[in-house]
Write an enzyme that holds these catalytic residues in place. Structure first.
Site, short mmCIF file in Angstrom:
data_model
loop_
_atom_site.label_atom_id
_atom_site.label_comp_id
_atom_site.label_asym_id
_atom_site.label_seq_id
_atom_site.Cartn_x
_atom_site.Cartn_y
_atom_site.Cartn_z
N ARG A 147 96.13 64.38 -11.19
CA ARG A 147 95.12 63.33 -11.33
C ARG A 147 93.87 63.69 -12.12
O ARG A 147 93.06 62.83 -12.43
CB ARG A 147 94.69 62.85 -9.93
CG ARG A 147 95.78 62.12 -9.16
CD ARG A 147 96.11 60.78 -9.79
NE ARG A 147 97.25 60.14 -9.15
CZ ARG A 147 98.50 60.19 -9.62
NH1 ARG A 147 98.78 60.87 -10.72
NH2 ARG A 147 99.48 59.58 -8.99
N GLU A 169 105.23 57.16 -19.83
CA GLU A 169 104.52 57.92 -18.80
C GLU A 169 103.84 59.13 -19.44
O GLU A 169 104.26 59.59 -20.51
CB GLU A 169 105.53 58.34 -17.71
CG GLU A 169 104.94 59.12 -16.54
CD GLU A 169 103.77 58.41 -15.87
OE1 GLU A 169 102.70 58.25 -16.52
OE2 GLU A 169 103.89 58.04 -14.69
N ARG A 178 113.22 53.08 -16.85
CA ARG A 178 112.72 52.56 -15.56
C ARG A 178 111.72 51.42 -15.77
O ARG A 178 111.66 50.48 -14.99
CB ARG A 178 112.14 53.69 -14.71
CG ARG A 178 110.99 54.50 -15.32
CD ARG A 178 110.80 55.76 -14.50
NE ARG A 178 109.63 56.57 -14.85
CZ ARG A 178 109.60 57.51 -15.79
NH1 ARG A 178 110.67 57.73 -16.55
NH2 ARG A 178 108.52 58.23 -16.00
#
Ligand SMILES: O=C(O)[C@@H](CO)OP(=O)(O)O
Length: 248
Positions: A115, A87, A60
Site C-alpha cells: 500500500r 494491475e 479477470r
C-alpha cells in the site's frame, strides 16, 4: 455533470488463494463471475447505461466487464483494452501467498509493499519466466515500458496518461463510460481524481466487483462518489481486502 462507473474485477482464483497477482493473467472464480453479473443487475436497476467501456488486457477485468455488460444487454458496446489499466506489477512477489509472506517478513513490511506510494517490491529478474517480455499482448510496447516491478507511483504514471489521453476526452464528448480494472490501478486513478495525499492513499482499499459511481463536474472534478449495493457488505469486503496482507 458527468457520471462514470469504476469497478474492480470480481474474485479471481488468486484472490481466493490470497496470492500476490499483479500482471499474472489469472481468471475469475465462479463467485467472481456471479459478482460481475450482480454488478450488472445493480447498475441496470439504478438506471445506468453506457456508450463505451474501458478495461485492461488482463482476463479477470475483461471477463468481469463481459458479465456486467451481458446482464445489462450491452454486449455490443465498444470496449477499449488498455494495458495502462493493468494491475500494478507486483515484481518478485507475484505468485506468493500474502499471509505467508507476512509471516516471513512481518505485517508492516507487507503493508509497505502492498500500500505504500513509492516503495516497490523487489523486481523480477530479467530472465525470470514470470516477465511479460514475450507476451504477445505487449508486443507493441518498448522493453523499458514493460515493468519488472512497480510501486503505486509507477502505476499512477501510466494510469493518469490513459485518463488524460483517452478516457477524459471521451467523457467530455458526452460518452457514458464504465471502467473495469484492478484494485491498484483504480487506487491510482482515485488518488488523482480525489487528490488523495501520498500518505493517505495507504488506507484506500477497493472491494471486488462493486460498482463505484463518480459524479464529476464540468472540469471532471469529483462532486461525490459512492458504491451501489449493500453498504454493510461493502464495508466488510473493504476490511477483508485490508486484512489479506496480515499473517493472522
Ligand atoms: O495481488 C494483487 O495484484 C492485488 C490485487 O488483488 O493485491 P493487493 O490488494 O495486495 O494489492
Amino acid at each position: 455533470m458527468y457520471k462514470i462507473v469504476l469497478m474492480r474485477h470480481g474474485e479471481s482464483t488468486w484472490n481466493l488463494d490470497n496470492r500476490f497477482t499483479g500482471w499474472t493473467d489469472v481468471d475469475l472464480t465462479e463467485k467472481g463471475v456471479a459478482e460481475a453479473r450482480q454488478a450488472g443487475k445493480l447498475l441496470k436497476e439504478a438506471g445506468f447505461t453506457f456508450d463505451l467501456a474501458y478495461t485492461s488486457v488482463l482476463k479477470r477485468a475483461i471477463r468481469t466487464l463481459w458479465g456486467t455488460l451481458d446482464e445489462m444487454d450491452l454486449m455490443w458496446l465498444p470496449v477499449v483494452h488498455d494495458w495502462r489499466l493493468n494491475e500494478r506489477h507486483y515484481g518478485a512477489l507475484q505468485g506468493l501467498n500474502k499471509a505467508e509472506t507476512a509471516a516471513k517478513y512481518g505485517d508492516e513490511q507487507v503493508l509497505v509493499w502492498r500500500r505504500s506510494y513509492d516503495t516497490p517490491p523487489n523486481a523480477l529478474d530479467e530472465n525470470d519466466e514470470r516477465t511479460s517480455y514475450s507476451d504477445p499482448r505487449y508486443a507493441g510496447l518498448k522493453r523499458e515500458q514493460i515493468p519488472l516491478t512497480e510501486c503505486l507511483k509507477d502505476t499512477v504514471q501510466r494510469v493518469v496518461p490513459a485518463w488524460n489521453d483517452t478516457i477524459a476526452p471521451a467523457i467530455r464528448s458526452g460518452k457514458r463510460i464504465i471502467i473495469s480494472a484492478h484494485g491498484n490501478s483504480l487506487r491510482a486513478l482515485i488518488k488523482m481524481l480525489d487528490g488523495i495525499s501520498d500518505a493517505d492513499i495507504v488506507n484506500l482499499n477497493i472491494p471486488n466487483g462493486q460498482p463505484l459511481v463518480y459524479e464529476l463536474d464540468a472540469d471532471l472534478k469529483p462532486i461525490k462518489s459512492y458504491y451501489l449495493g449493500d453498504q454493510e457488505a461493502i464495508q466488510a469486503a473493504l476490511q477483508a481486502v485490508a486484512s489479506q496482507g496480515k499473517s493472522k
